[in-house]
Write a protein that holds these residues in place. Structure first.
Motif, PDB file in Angstrom:
ATOM      1  N   ALA A 158       0.354   4.032  -2.818  1.00  0.00           N
ATOM      2  CA  ALA A 158       0.092   5.430  -2.475  1.00  0.00           C
ATOM      3  C   ALA A 158       1.004   6.340  -3.306  1.00  0.00           C
ATOM      4  O   ALA A 158       0.554   7.363  -3.851  1.00  0.00           O
ATOM      5  CB  ALA A 158       0.337   5.659  -0.985  1.00  0.00           C
ATOM      6  N   ARG A 159       2.236   5.944  -3.428  1.00  0.00           N
ATOM      7  CA  ARG A 159       3.201   6.735  -4.190  1.00  0.00           C
ATOM      8  C   ARG A 159       2.811   6.782  -5.674  1.00  0.00           C
ATOM      9  O   ARG A 159       2.876   7.821  -6.327  1.00  0.00           O
ATOM     10  CB  ARG A 159       4.570   6.086  -4.010  1.00  0.00           C
ATOM     11  CG  ARG A 159       5.765   6.994  -4.023  1.00  0.00           C
ATOM     12  CD  ARG A 159       5.617   8.166  -3.099  1.00  0.00           C
ATOM     13  NE  ARG A 159       6.637   9.156  -3.390  1.00  0.00           N
ATOM     14  CZ  ARG A 159       7.708   9.367  -2.626  1.00  0.00           C
ATOM     15  NH1 ARG A 159       7.874   8.704  -1.520  1.00  0.00           N
ATOM     16  NH2 ARG A 159       8.598  10.270  -2.971  1.00  0.00           N
ATOM     17  N   HIS A 160       2.400   5.625  -6.165  1.00  0.00           N
ATOM     18  CA  HIS A 160       1.988   5.515  -7.563  1.00  0.00           C
ATOM     19  C   HIS A 160       0.766   6.408  -7.817  1.00  0.00           C
ATOM     20  O   HIS A 160       0.705   7.138  -8.819  1.00  0.00           O
ATOM     21  CB  HIS A 160       1.659   4.047  -7.866  1.00  0.00           C
ATOM     22  CG  HIS A 160       1.195   3.791  -9.254  1.00  0.00           C
ATOM     23  ND1 HIS A 160       2.070   3.623 -10.306  1.00  0.00           N
ATOM     24  CD2 HIS A 160      -0.050   3.674  -9.790  1.00  0.00           C
ATOM     25  CE1 HIS A 160       1.386   3.407 -11.422  1.00  0.00           C
ATOM     26  NE2 HIS A 160       0.101   3.441 -11.128  1.00  0.00           N
ATOM     27  N   LYS A 161      -0.179   6.371  -6.882  1.00  0.00           N
ATOM     28  CA  LYS A 161      -1.407   7.164  -7.056  1.00  0.00           C
ATOM     29  C   LYS A 161      -1.121   8.656  -6.986  1.00  0.00           C
ATOM     30  O   LYS A 161      -1.856   9.468  -7.545  1.00  0.00           O
ATOM     31  CB  LYS A 161      -2.454   6.766  -6.010  1.00  0.00           C
ATOM     32  CG  LYS A 161      -2.952   5.337  -6.244  1.00  0.00           C
ATOM     33  CD  LYS A 161      -4.399   5.127  -5.801  1.00  0.00           C
ATOM     34  CE  LYS A 161      -4.980   3.880  -6.463  1.00  0.00           C
ATOM     35  NZ  LYS A 161      -5.725   3.031  -5.521  1.00  0.00           N
ATOM     36  N   ALA A 162      -0.028   9.001  -6.267  1.00  0.00           N
ATOM     37  CA  ALA A 162       0.358  10.413  -6.203  1.00  0.00           C
ATOM     38  C   ALA A 162       0.997  10.868  -7.510  1.00  0.00           C
ATOM     39  O   ALA A 162       1.407  12.019  -7.649  1.00  0.00           O
ATOM     40  CB  ALA A 162       1.302  10.644  -5.032  1.00  0.00           C
ATOM     41  N   SER A 204       0.836  -1.209   0.000  1.00  0.00           N
ATOM     42  CA  SER A 204       0.000   0.000   0.000  1.00  0.00           C
ATOM     43  C   SER A 204       0.869   1.256   0.000  1.00  0.00           C
ATOM     44  O   SER A 204       0.454   2.302  -0.494  1.00  0.00           O
ATOM     45  CB  SER A 204      -0.992  -0.019   1.165  1.00  0.00           C
ATOM     46  OG  SER A 204      -0.283   0.063   2.370  1.00  0.00           O
ATOM     47  N   LYS A 205       2.075   1.163   0.537  1.00  0.00           N
ATOM     48  CA  LYS A 205       2.995   2.316   0.466  1.00  0.00           C
ATOM     49  C   LYS A 205       3.380   2.597  -0.990  1.00  0.00           C
ATOM     50  O   LYS A 205       3.420   3.742  -1.431  1.00  0.00           O
ATOM     51  CB  LYS A 205       4.277   2.040   1.260  1.00  0.00           C
ATOM     52  CG  LYS A 205       4.111   2.096   2.771  1.00  0.00           C
ATOM     53  CD  LYS A 205       5.478   2.255   3.436  1.00  0.00           C
ATOM     54  CE  LYS A 205       5.392   2.761   4.854  1.00  0.00           C
ATOM     55  NZ  LYS A 205       4.806   1.809   5.803  1.00  0.00           N
ATOM     56  N   ASP A 261       5.367   6.029  11.249  1.00  0.00           N
ATOM     57  CA  ASP A 261       5.443   7.153  10.328  1.00  0.00           C
ATOM     58  C   ASP A 261       6.324   8.243  10.930  1.00  0.00           C
ATOM     59  O   ASP A 261       5.837   9.215  11.484  1.00  0.00           O
ATOM     60  CB  ASP A 261       4.029   7.665  10.019  1.00  0.00           C
ATOM     61  CG  ASP A 261       4.038   8.519   8.761  1.00  0.00           C
ATOM     62  OD1 ASP A 261       5.016   8.412   7.978  1.00  0.00           O
ATOM     63  OD2 ASP A 261       3.090   9.294   8.569  1.00  0.00           O
TER      64      ASP A 261
END
Ligand code: ASP
Ligand code: MG
Length: 586
Positions: free
Chosen positions: A28-32, A24-25, A234
């Motif tokens: 998240a980066r890909h979706k950003a 999921s990390k 985090d």
């Protein structure tokens, strides 16, 4: 849009839950909007399990088959990781080392990367996929699977970041960054927001648990910005960067190597070739030498001391004893109960009094310093193992590391690194992991001051360098040899222009300590700097051999992870520089 390499270590992908969390990390980066390459290690302790299994079948399994076996660990984790990403609705593809085109030499179980092809990875990224690359593995020119040595996934990640010109290489691990010292040893240790490549390399014993030292050498060579951060919390983590981009401090960290042994060849005829004989035979026996101290020598004889890991003491003694006979040395002594404490900081190169400050802190705790070596950014002392914890604490506090606010978050502050042009990268990729001696330099501006007959007791180095610090003398190299017969020899260099003052101050100290001062007004200091100096066996051999052949005597040596300094007579300076530049192909 940025290109990010994210590396997840074994503990970060230990079970299905953790793989999904890690995935999921990446998502998240890909979706950003970023392109993401993920490098993974084998799940949990899978590599150990496989090593164990092999041993149950064959006590001495062939290295080729070990690589075939061990590489399966990463093949499992990349496939599962890709499935995890796909389950989150994003396209992903897993690739083995061979499928990417990670070419290595044929040194099975500790292969070195020769080149990496970017075509397949780039093609997949451009198609919108997250690429999951198997860490730790490659193929040789015959297509055999190879592995890069334990912990090698870090090196895969940094190497991929280098060839892809990634904006950052994130290393997700089970610690939350790099600390000023080992927090298990000293709870008041603090996390550093940033640290320089060289500091990280000099702190190898600190960083080793966190990152494969070879990966840092890579990062330095290719200017890869590395971000060490926790998989589970985090928090900002630690950035590993070029020195110019870090917060300047005289000392950033304190490292302890707990199990050191010292061997001294006593009374070696002081002539060219002695060091070469010793260190080439140790290197060919596979023994890694750490600190090397050769004293200035008297009456035509010098002592050569060096340290090895305590586990290697017996083997090293055997080699040394036979070399001592060949050389006609007076004897060999050893001590297996030592520890090495080092303070490291890129800022110390520009500050006076750092050494004095360290030695007085140790002296106040009654700790006797047995040997000293320095590099531009590191001071290492050899002490009795029983004093190790107290010494680390004293050094840590002496530089206020427990109190200093380490500059808030790691993100944001550092400027982006200039990206290399693709052509430049291709050129540098030929022989990616070759020993990179960056430079050999000659400094003819220094004078050498030597104390002989110093009493061997706590506080002596402090007495000397507190005084020297008060006189505002800018000390460069410091070497204290292993004391013999209750007497130690301590040398340091200062700019020749300060020689008069240095002698003046030293003379006064010597009188009060019953020691003698001798000086050489002009010496030549040759420094070999680069990456791989410690991880390439036989480096000392490559240094000593050509000087020996030219009949040049080495007066003083000091070593560190990224630098080797030698002092020779001033008249040999230029010639030595020429010889060494040629020896290292510069
Ligand atoms: N799986 C390999 C090892 O355990 C490589 C790595 O984790 O970096 O050494
Ligand atoms: Mg690891």
């Amino acid at each position: 849009m940025s290109l990010v390499v994210q590396k997840f270590g074994g503990t970060s992908v230990a079970d299905a839950q953790k793989i999904l969390a890690a995935a999921s990390k990446a998502v998240a980066r890909h979706k950003a909007g970023d392109q993401v390459v993920v490098v993974v290690s084998a799940m949990g302790h899978q590599t150990d399990v496989l090593v164990d299994l092999a041993k149950q079948i064959n006590q001495r399994p062939s290295a080729r088959e070990m690589d075939m076996l061990l590489s399966t660990g990463e093949q499992v984790s990349v496939a599962l990781f890709a499935m995890a990403i796909q389950s989150l609705g994003v396209e992903a593809v897993s690739l083995t080392g061979a499928q990417i085109g990670i070419r290595t030499d044929s040194t099975h179980t500790k292969a070195r990367i020769k080149s990496i092809s970017t075509d397949n990875v780039k093609h997949n990224l451009n198609e919108g996929r997250i690429v999951i690359a198997a860490g730790f593995q490659g193929i040789d020119q015959c297509g055999n699977i190879t592995t890069l040595g334990r912990g090698g996934s870090d090196t895969t990640a940094v190497a991929l970041a280098a060839v892809l010109a990634a904006d950052v290489c994130e290393i997700y691990t089970d610690v939350d960054g790099i600390y000023t010292t080992d927090p298990r040893l000293l709870p008041e240790a603090r996390r550093l927001a940033s640290i320089a490549y060289d500091e990280m390399l000099e702190l190898a014993s600190l960083g080793a648990g966190v990152m494969h030292p070879r990966s840092i050498e890579f990062a330095k060579k290719f200017g890869v910005k590395v971000h060490v951060r926790s998989s589970f919390k985090d928090v900002p983590g630690t950035l590993i960067l070029p020195a110019e981009q870090t917060t300047p401090r005289p000392v950033s960290g304190v490292a302890l190597a707990k199990n050191e042994a010292r061997i001294t060849l006593e009374g070696v005829p002081d002539q060219p070739g002695s060091s070469h004989r010793v260190f080439s035979q140790l290197a060919s026996s596979g023994i890694a030498v750490d600190m090397i101290v050769q004293n200035v020598g008297q009456h035509g004889r010098a002592d050569i001391s060096f340290t090895v890991p305590a586990d290697d003491l017996a083997a090293a003694l055997e080699v040394t004893t036979s070399v001592a006979q060949q050389l006609g040395a007076e004897g060999v002594s050893h001590d297996g109960s030592l520890a090495k404490v080092s303070v490291v900081g890129v800022g110390m190169a520009r500050e006076e009094g750092v050494a004095g400050h360290l030695f007085s802190a140790l002296s106040r705790k009654g700790i006797n310093v047995r040997m000293i070596t320095t590099s531009e950014i590191k001071i290492s002392v050899l002490i009795h193992r029983d004093d190790a914890a107290a010494a680390v604490q004293a050094a840590h506090r002496a530089f206020g590391l427990e109190a200093e606010a380490m500059g808030g978050g790691a993100d944001g502050s550092a400027a982006a690194l200039p990206k290399s042009s693709p052509l430049d990268v291709v050129r540098r990729l030929e022989g990616m992991e070759d020993l990179a001696v960056e430079d050999v330099t000659l400094d003819s501006s220094q004078a050498l001051v030597t104390f002989t007959d110093l009493p061997d007791k706590p506080g002596v180095a402090a007495d000397v360098f507190e005084e020297v610090g008060r006189a505002k003398l800018f000390v460069d190299m410091i070497v204290q040899s292993h004391p013999r017969g209750g007497k130690a020899e301590l040398s340091f260099t200062v700019p020749s222009s300060d020689r008069e003052r240095a002698i003046d101050v030293s003379g006064r100290i010597a009188t009060s300590l019953g020691a003698i001062v001798v000086d050489v007004p002009h010496v030549a200091k040759l420094s070999i700097t680069g990456v791989g100096i410690r991880s390439h066996a036989g480096m000392a051999d490559r240094l000593f051999a050509p000087l020996t052949e030219a009949g040049i005597n080495i007066d003083l040596v000091s070593t560190s992870e990224v630098r080797l300094n030698v002092i020779v007579a001033a008249k040999h300076g230029e010639k030595s520089l020429h010889i060494l530049r040629r020896a290292f192909g510069l």
